[in-house]
Write an enzyme that holds these catalytic residues in place. Structure first.
Site, mmCIF file in Angstrom:
data_model
loop_
_atom_site.group_PDB
_atom_site.id
_atom_site.type_symbol
_atom_site.label_atom_id
_atom_site.label_comp_id
_atom_site.label_asym_id
_atom_site.label_seq_id
_atom_site.Cartn_x
_atom_site.Cartn_y
_atom_site.Cartn_z
ATOM 1 C CB ILE A 60 -0.929 0.115 1.303
ATOM 2 C CG1 ILE A 60 -2.518 0.883 1.308
ATOM 3 C CG2 ILE A 60 -0.260 0.712 2.912
ATOM 4 C CD1 ILE A 60 -2.985 1.046 2.249
ATOM 5 N N GLY A 115 1.048 -5.445 1.075
ATOM 6 C CA GLY A 115 0.620 -5.136 0.464
ATOM 7 C C GLY A 115 0.925 -6.623 -0.495
ATOM 8 C CG ASP A 118 -1.583 -8.411 2.508
ATOM 9 O OD1 ASP A 118 -2.070 -9.031 3.270
ATOM 10 O OD2 ASP A 118 -1.619 -7.534 2.719
ATOM 11 C CD GLU A 138 1.372 -5.908 6.192
ATOM 12 O OE1 GLU A 138 0.655 -6.170 4.879
ATOM 13 O OE2 GLU A 138 2.909 -7.052 5.805
ATOM 14 C CG ASP A 146 -5.908 -4.776 7.506
ATOM 15 O OD1 ASP A 146 -5.282 -4.768 6.512
ATOM 16 O OD2 ASP A 146 -5.954 -3.165 8.048
#
Length: 244
Positions: A60, A115, A118, A138, A146
């Protein structure tokens, strides 16, 4: 995000190399849009996800996090409700990779951070270069991962190792990623990576699309069901295929 089709392969490429392919809000939405486009594109039989420049994806964009308090305030909503919707939306941008009926291959070089991890855990197959680096970053940003890593990574690698990586943000290089099963294979350089990914994508694209879609559906279904439930699911799917 760049989108192109070549010989039944949909190439989806993060196109912010100047930001190490860190994703702002527009790019998160672009990821979902591109995956959904590939899912509906009759010319596409398999998807390859990659990044332009030196890195796969730095996760991100930090501007998203720094601007978030102002967005919450400007929304006029209950802060917790707004943040739940915000996180859920980003989760869905990644889950689109699983919803896609076509197999998704992650082609990873350089950094795959936060991310980015992820994202690759929602892909069907992962390849990387030996000098690629992975980090569940993170925790160092003061947030809980998350967007899917904590849910998917323990299903890919040893759960204890997944926990270690999440707690420490330790970097894993491509060679270790191959050893622990995070990727199928680590290649010597980007050229070899592209060749290997192309080989696998070509092999999948040559198979009957409906059967390939059924394999993906059965594998995903089995992840959250018993063997008996999985057998019932695949029996119904196969019956539908055979009856025409």
């Amino acid at each position: 995000m760049d989108y192109r089709i070549t010989e039944h392969i949909a190439y989806l490429t993060f196109d912010r190399p100047e930001r190490a392919n860190a994703l702002d809000l527009a790019e998160w939405e672009a990821l979902r849009t591109a995956v959904e486009r590939a899912d509906q594109d009759e010319q596409a039989r398999v998807v390859v996800l990659a990044g332009q420049g030196k890195h796969f994806c730095a996760g991100i964009d930090l501007s998203v996090l720094t601007e978030l308090p102002q967005r919450v305030q400007a929304s006029g909503q209950d802060p917790e409700a707004y943040l739940v919707d915000f996180i859920t939306n980003l989760q869905d941008c990644i889950t689109a990779l699983e919803r896609c009926s076509k197999p998704v291959i992650a082609s990873i070089h350089g950094g795959c951070i936060g991310g980015g991890v992820d994202i690759i855990t929602a892909c069907d197959i992962r390849y990387c270069t030996k000098d690629a680096t992975f980090s569940v970053k993170e925790v160092d940003l003061g947030i809980v991962a998350d967007l899917g890593t904590l849910q998917r990574l323990p299903r890919i690698i040893n759960p204890g190792l997944a926990a270690e990586l999440a707690y420490t943000a330790r970097k894993v290089d491509g060679k270790e990623a191959e050893r622990i099963g995070l990727v199928t294979e680590a290649l010597g350089n980007e050229r070899q990576l592209q060749y290997r990914v192309g080989q696998v994508a070509d092999a999948i694209a040559a198979k009957p699309p409906r059967i390939v879609a059924g394999i993906k559906a059965a594998l995903l279904h089995q992840r959250d069901h018993t063997v008996r439930e999985g057998l019932e699911f695949v029996a119904r799917y196969s019956a539908g295929v055979m009856k025409g």
